[in-house]
Design an enzyme around this catalytic site. Structure first.
Site, PDB file in Angstrom:
ATOM      1  N   CYS A   1       2.938  10.687  -4.188  1.00 24.32           N
ATOM      2  CA  CYS A   1       3.133  10.736  -2.744  1.00 24.32           C
ATOM      3  C   CYS A   1       3.674  12.100  -2.330  1.00 24.32           C
ATOM      4  O   CYS A   1       4.864  12.380  -2.517  1.00 24.32           O
ATOM      5  CB  CYS A   1       4.088   9.624  -2.301  1.00 24.32           C
ATOM      6  SG  CYS A   1       4.435   9.629  -0.527  1.00 24.32           S
TER       7      CYS A   1
ATOM      8  N   CYS B   1       6.347  11.958   0.423  1.00 22.03           N
ATOM      9  CA  CYS B   1       7.653  11.518  -0.072  1.00 22.03           C
ATOM     10  C   CYS B   1       8.376  12.618  -0.847  1.00 22.03           C
ATOM     11  O   CYS B   1       9.597  12.795  -0.697  1.00 22.03           O
ATOM     12  CB  CYS B   1       7.495  10.318  -1.007  1.00 22.03           C
ATOM     13  SG  CYS B   1       6.476   8.973  -0.392  1.00 22.03           S
ATOM     14  N   ASP B   2       7.642  13.338  -1.696  1.00 21.72           N
ATOM     15  CA  ASP B   2       8.296  14.137  -2.734  1.00 21.72           C
ATOM     16  C   ASP B   2       8.051  15.644  -2.687  1.00 21.72           C
ATOM     17  O   ASP B   2       8.550  16.374  -3.549  1.00 21.72           O
ATOM     18  CB  ASP B   2       7.855  13.620  -4.111  1.00 21.72           C
ATOM     19  CG  ASP B   2       8.300  12.184  -4.353  1.00 21.72           C
ATOM     20  OD1 ASP B   2       9.304  11.786  -3.746  1.00 21.72           O
ATOM     21  OD2 ASP B   2       7.644  11.477  -5.133  1.00 21.72           O
TER      22      ASP B   2
END
Length: 315
Positions: free
Chosen positions: A135, A138-139
């Site tokens: 992701c 997300c990261d």
């Protein structure tokens, strides 16, 4: 089990827990059924930065989910830990048939999620959260000014690779073929991005390192040549993102009348209704454009509210 709940919720990720919270606050008898640990994909995320209202420093997936679980249970949600083997969705009473018991409800909220399709290389599980991610949204922040590799060649892979160029020092797309599957318009933008490079005809064989990802062994599928990519001493590590698709957890619904698309995702309207009355779907398993904790939670709130409305209309 003789009790017929107002709301059955299958899955205890952010969508399922949010649905439980809203259903419980509405004084609906609610049962959340989960076969594993609460949280789904977010339960294995070491750090979270983009959930509104979270702890700014030091929030992890498990810590956020723990509070969500406590909140749902505080408002009366009952819990069952069971693996569901079959479902009955038609009729006034929905049934989840598990290995331990059969659970019945007037409505059902499906929150079974979807799992990233693994890269399929040695060491992948060991470095999840330590260099391996699925992701970018997300990261990406965790790999600022570090080299990053992206596995895949479709729309998502190329778009996510371009997104990562905003953070990483460089991004290398690893693709097993000599042409991308992404739309031409996306490819054109990718080829113009100076920070994005492509490693053609290549697959990832193995990931390794000292507790964090430091080496990637790749193989050229045409020549058979293997090489090991190593993080520089200055960087200390790099990241690898897998974008070769997701697998929705919908296998148990294939023998039902529940509508699914050709990939196995469940389409809904904006109020989370499926094609079966009294059955709602939330989170990553639903056809949607953004799969994040915040969107799953919103789905859950909507589904629970609609379940209450459905029950009131069918008294």
């Amino acid at each position: 089990m003789s009790k017929i709940y107002d709301v059955l919720i299958l899955g205890a990720g952010p969508g399922g827990l949010a649905a439980g919270l809203y259903a419980g606050r509405a004084r609906l008898s609610t049962l959340i059924v989960e076969k594993g640990q609460d949280g789904g994909q977010i339960a294995i995320t070491d750090s979270i930065e983009n959930y509104p209202g979270q702890i700014v420093e030091g929030e992890s997936g498990p810590s956020l989910i723990k509070r969500m679980t406590e909140q749902a249970e505080h408002f009366g949600c009952e819990r069952a830990h069971d693996t569901i083997k079959a479902v009955e969705l038609d009729g006034d009473v929905k049934r989840l048939i598990g290995t331990k018991e059969t659970y019945e409800g007037k409505t059902l909220i499906i929150a079974t999620g979807a799992n990233p399709r693994p890269i399929g290389c040695k060491g992948e599980k060991e470095f999840l959260g330590k260099g391996v991610s699925y992701c970018a949204t997300c990261d990406a922040n965790f790999f600022e000014d570090l080299p990053v590799f992206v596995v895949g060649g479709g729309d998502s892979a190329v778009e996510e690779a371009m997104y990562l160029t905003k953070f990483a020092s460089s991004v290398t797309l690893i693709h097993r073929r000599h042409e991308l599957r992404a739309a031409k318009s996306i490819q054109e933008r990718a080829f113009q991005n100076e920070k994005l490079h492509i490693m053609w005809d290549t697959v990832v064989e193995e990931l390794s390192g000292d507790d964090i990802l430091q080496k990637i062994k790749v193989k050229n599928v045409v020549t058979g040549e293997e090489q090991v990519l190593e993080a520089s001493e200055e960087d200390g590590m790099f990241g690898i993102f897998g974008f070769i698709g997701r697998i929705p957890t919908t296998e148990i619904f294939r023998e039902t009348n529940l509508e699914m698309d050709d990939r196995g995702y469940i389409p809904t309207d904006e109020d989370m209704h499926t094609n079966i009355p009294g059955v709602f779907t939330v989170g990553d398993v639903r056809v949607k454009s953004l799969r994040q904790v915040v969107t799953a939670a919103a789905d859950g709130a909507i589904a629970a509210t609609q379940a209450e409305k459905y029950i009131n209309e069918h008294k």
